[in-house]
Design a protein around this motif. Structure first.
Motif, PDB file in Angstrom:
ATOM      1  N   ARG A 104      50.524  37.156  43.943  1.00 33.27           N
ATOM      2  CA  ARG A 104      49.625  38.308  43.791  1.00 33.27           C
ATOM      3  C   ARG A 104      49.825  39.320  44.909  1.00 33.27           C
ATOM      4  O   ARG A 104      50.236  38.973  46.007  1.00 33.27           O
ATOM      5  CB  ARG A 104      48.172  37.844  43.783  1.00 33.27           C
ATOM      6  CG  ARG A 104      47.855  36.960  42.610  1.00 33.27           C
ATOM      7  CD  ARG A 104      46.419  36.460  42.697  1.00 33.27           C
ATOM      8  NE  ARG A 104      46.200  35.447  41.706  1.00 33.27           N
ATOM      9  CZ  ARG A 104      45.501  35.643  40.597  1.00 33.27           C
ATOM     10  NH1 ARG A 104      44.935  36.807  40.383  1.00 33.27           N
ATOM     11  NH2 ARG A 104      45.361  34.679  39.729  1.00 33.27           N
ATOM     12  N   ARG A 105      49.514  40.553  44.602  1.00 42.82           N
ATOM     13  CA  ARG A 105      49.601  41.631  45.591  1.00 42.82           C
ATOM     14  C   ARG A 105      48.528  41.409  46.654  1.00 42.82           C
ATOM     15  O   ARG A 105      47.439  40.913  46.369  1.00 42.82           O
ATOM     16  CB  ARG A 105      49.399  42.979  44.919  1.00 42.82           C
ATOM     17  CG  ARG A 105      50.341  43.231  43.743  1.00 42.82           C
ATOM     18  CD  ARG A 105      51.764  43.366  44.149  1.00 42.82           C
ATOM     19  NE  ARG A 105      51.951  44.652  44.789  1.00 42.82           N
ATOM     20  CZ  ARG A 105      53.054  45.032  45.397  1.00 42.82           C
ATOM     21  NH1 ARG A 105      54.072  44.215  45.465  1.00 42.82           N
ATOM     22  NH2 ARG A 105      53.146  46.215  45.954  1.00 42.82           N
ATOM     23  N   HIS A 106      48.844  41.814  47.860  1.00 48.34           N
ATOM     24  CA  HIS A 106      47.904  41.657  48.965  1.00 48.34           C
ATOM     25  C   HIS A 106      46.907  42.810  48.974  1.00 48.34           C
ATOM     26  O   HIS A 106      47.250  43.946  48.649  1.00 48.34           O
ATOM     27  CB  HIS A 106      48.657  41.614  50.297  1.00 48.34           C
ATOM     28  CG  HIS A 106      49.587  40.449  50.382  1.00 48.34           C
ATOM     29  ND1 HIS A 106      49.163  39.187  50.692  1.00 48.34           N
ATOM     30  CD2 HIS A 106      50.927  40.356  50.168  1.00 48.34           C
ATOM     31  CE1 HIS A 106      50.200  38.366  50.685  1.00 48.34           C
ATOM     32  NE2 HIS A 106      51.278  39.041  50.364  1.00 48.34           N
ATOM     33  N   GLY A 107      45.689  42.523  49.377  1.00 48.50           N
ATOM     34  CA  GLY A 107      44.648  43.540  49.428  1.00 48.50           C
ATOM     35  C   GLY A 107      44.787  44.488  50.603  1.00 48.50           C
ATOM     36  O   GLY A 107      44.388  45.645  50.541  1.00 48.50           O
ATOM     37  N   HIS A 108      45.375  44.025  51.676  1.00 44.07           N
ATOM     38  CA  HIS A 108      45.514  44.848  52.878  1.00 44.07           C
ATOM     39  C   HIS A 108      46.847  45.608  52.824  1.00 44.07           C
ATOM     40  O   HIS A 108      47.900  45.011  52.584  1.00 44.07           O
ATOM     41  CB  HIS A 108      45.467  43.949  54.120  1.00 44.07           C
ATOM     42  CG  HIS A 108      45.319  44.712  55.383  1.00 44.07           C
ATOM     43  ND1 HIS A 108      46.379  45.299  56.021  1.00 44.07           N
ATOM     44  CD2 HIS A 108      44.213  44.984  56.124  1.00 44.07           C
ATOM     45  CE1 HIS A 108      45.960  45.907  57.106  1.00 44.07           C
ATOM     46  NE2 HIS A 108      44.640  45.732  57.200  1.00 44.07           N
TER      47      HIS A 108
END
Length: 167
Positions: A104-108
């Protein structure tokens, strides 16, 4: 012994139709879901080779097999011991290869940029192959439910034909 005889007399063996190779590469549209592990790149390369040869596309087997191997190896690096989904399609004289993994893509933003840089580095050889074939490639967030990463490659057949001779 009687169980072995029953298997040998199975009527299904007599009902197998003769295999007729597909006549149009435009019909090529295959998908494979695989577990990611150390054998996955080799299995995906063999799968791709068989599919393309079956459709009479021997002229682009080398770059396609290299691309698929690189995508699957990258997916294994980012999401070991999970599953990946591979799609091979031939449309408008281009081979389209798409691979979904569970990373998954990172939030930061800084983590996302660092992760993207790592993935780009892991796909360096793929980039070289795609450039030699005048194709396109990229990756980003998967739009499908469950998230993850979508990596894609488009290889124009007219340019990919010369890949084996260039090497």
């Amino acid at each position: 012994m009687s169980a072995q005889l029953a298997v040998l007399k199975c009527p299904v063996f007599g009902d197998v139709p003769e295999v007729v190779p597909p006549s149009h590469p435009e019909d090529l549209d295959y998908r494979l879901t695989m577990s990611l592990g150390p054998l996955s790149p080799g299995i995906a390369r063999a799968y791709t080779r068989v599919v393309l040869q079956t459709y009479g596309m021997r002229d682009i087997v080398d770059p396609a097999v290299q691309v698929v191997g690189e995508l699957v190896a990258c997916a294994w690096k980012f999401t070991p011991d999970t599953e990946a989904y591979l799609s091979l399609r031939y449309r408008n004289s281009d081979l389209e290869v798409v691979l979904y993994d569970g990373h998954r893509r990172h939030g930061h933003p800084k983590l996302e940029a660092a992760c993207d840089a790592r993935r780009r580095g892991a796909l360096w050889v793929l980039g070289c192959v795609v450039r030699a074939c005048k194709g396109e490639w990229g990756f980003g967030e998967a739009r499908e439910p469950g998230g993850g990463t979508r990596m894609w490659v488009v290889l124009p057949r007219w340019a990919a034909r010369g890949y084996s001779e260039v090497r």
